[in-house]
Motif scaffolding. Sequence first.
Motif: not given
Lengths: 167, 142
Positions: B19, B75, B81-83
């Motif tokens: 996201r 990362i 974020y939230d990979l």
Amino acid sequence: MELAELSEKQTSNRQQGERIILRLTYISRHNPDNKNIEVTRILAQAQRNNERNGITGALVINEDYFIQSIEGARPVINELLRKLVKDDRHFSLQVIECTEIEQRRWSQWSMKHLTPSEHDTEHVRKFSAGKDFNPYLMSTTQIVNFIETLSEVQEKRTSATTDLSFQ
Amino acid sequence: MTNTTLEPHILVSMTYVSRANPDMSAEEFSAILQQAQANNTVNAITGMLIFNNNYFLQTIEGSRAQINHLLDALIADQRHYDLQLIETRELRCREWSRWAMNYASPTKENAALYLKYSTTVNFNPYLLSAESVRGLMSELSQ
């Protein structure tokens, strides 16, 4: 976006894809500053956390390398991957394979511990072009088959010991 | 890894979803795309990027060591974020060899394709299986 809303979104993302079982296999090197890696402690910790998070898997530990396969819900496996990348007890982590699976391979183990012994040089040679064991030079199929072979060998050995004890 | 001659000749493909930070501007996004294309050309990385509804969905392909270096950087990247990895597999040959980074935008023509692979009205790649992602990417690039 408000922080509360953001964290709600993150939580919902974590729940999405929960129905998908993912298996991720990686290789890494030990930290050389940490010669005596405390295998027992690492394993006990992994097994405890994995049981709580519905993760199963197998871990190969030799003098220089880790090879690990972890399986569980897609968001959960990815959360663990982010932690593994930051963990300074190992380095040069390479994801070898990450794939959706219909069923788990290691469902009986929160983390099956496999250690190639001196007797296993034959299996090392079987999957290596060179003389020395180096998973960074091995293909996905070779690494996956190497874990399978070690697991089979270990099970045969365990059942042989069990048979003896009944005599 | 500095000594690339020790690296085996192994091509991999890695697909992830993430996201974008809510405050990402169009300028910031086009800067990301240009930067990716420049870096990828140098590192022999090719791939496909979808940016829609503030989600990134990306496939990158290249040598196993290079792709994992890029994963580390992704990362650590604070712009999303939230990979989550969707898939990583070994390739016989590249699927996106013509693009340093192909890009599909959320246009009206593409809307039907996004819906084709979705249970929801709004595009959400976190719900997609690896197989659906492959199908969607392939159709979007045609």
